[in-house]
Design an enzyme around this catalytic site. Structure first.
Site: not given
Ligand code: 13P
Length: 220
Positions: A7, A146, A152, A203-204
């Protein structure tokens, strides 16, 4: 297959509503520290977004493994690229946090990944070798690949890029590897179907109950 929702510094969804929507689906949530207790109490599998290597001491702003465990937290993310980029975390610090958390009995998701400039310069394998090189295999350790350029940004790694990077990481350390970086309900199934992709760090899309549940379902 593990699907974990990071989150970040967002308040995130209602813990009880998320718990109800997940049903029996395997999941991990990593809320901000202020919501850990609520997530544990709701019955969610709850990880912290970071953890310190000492049990206690003069380390302003840090939280230790036993402090997390006292809340019922069962794991932690370590070495997220945002920690490395904005808070100066080093490979050595990530290794210390990982080792201490595992020794205390926590599960750990250790994050690695190259920046866009590093990928364009052909340095991806060198970066991964350095980041993974400080870690040691452990039954409660998983790696999250990642790529920083995919976080993001809406720019997901292609399934081939993810597969290649995961296979390379596994050649260094034989551990489950989660993919993270713009994982959404519409790309989760194809990413998760790659043989070297053992789950996702989201993430998002983990901030929305329906989309997180859809990704957990794609992984189950
Ligand atoms: P997003 O899914 O928002 O690209 O973020 C990935 C992340 O950093 C999960 O730890």
């Amino acid at each position: 297959m593990i699907v974990a929702g990071n989150w970040k510094m967002f308040d995130g969804p209602d813990a009880r509503a998320l718990r109800a929507a997940l049903g029996d689906l395997p999941h991990v949530v990593a809320p901000p520290y202020t919501r850990l207790r609520e997530c544990v109490d709701a019955g969610l599998t709850t990880y912290a977004q970071n953890v310190h290597w000492e049990s206690e001491g003069a380390f302003t702003g840090e939280i230790s493994p036993p402090m997390l465990q006292a809340l019922g937290v069962t794991g932690a993310i370590v070495g997220h690229s945002e920690r490395r980029q904005f808070f100066g975390e080093t490979d050595e610090g990530v290794a210390k946090r990982t080792r201490a958390a595992l020794a205390a009995g926590l599960n750990v998701i250790a994050c690695v990944g190259e920046t866009e400039a590093q990928r364009e310069a052909g340095e991806t394998e060198e970066v991964l070798r350095r980041q993974v090189g400080v870690l040691e295999a452990h039954p409660n350790l998983v790696i999250a690949y990642e790529p920083v350029w995919a976080i993001g940004t809406g720019k997901t790694a292609t399934p081939e890029i993810a597969q290649d990077a995961h296979a390379f990481i596994k050649s260094l350390l034989d551990l489950p590897v989660l993919y993270g970086g713009s994982v959404k309900p519409d790309n989760a199934a194809v990413l998760l179907s790659q043989p070297a992709v053992d789950g996702a760090l989201v993430g998002g899309a983990s901030l929305d109950i329906d989309s997180f549940v859809a990704i957990c379902r794609a992984g189950s």
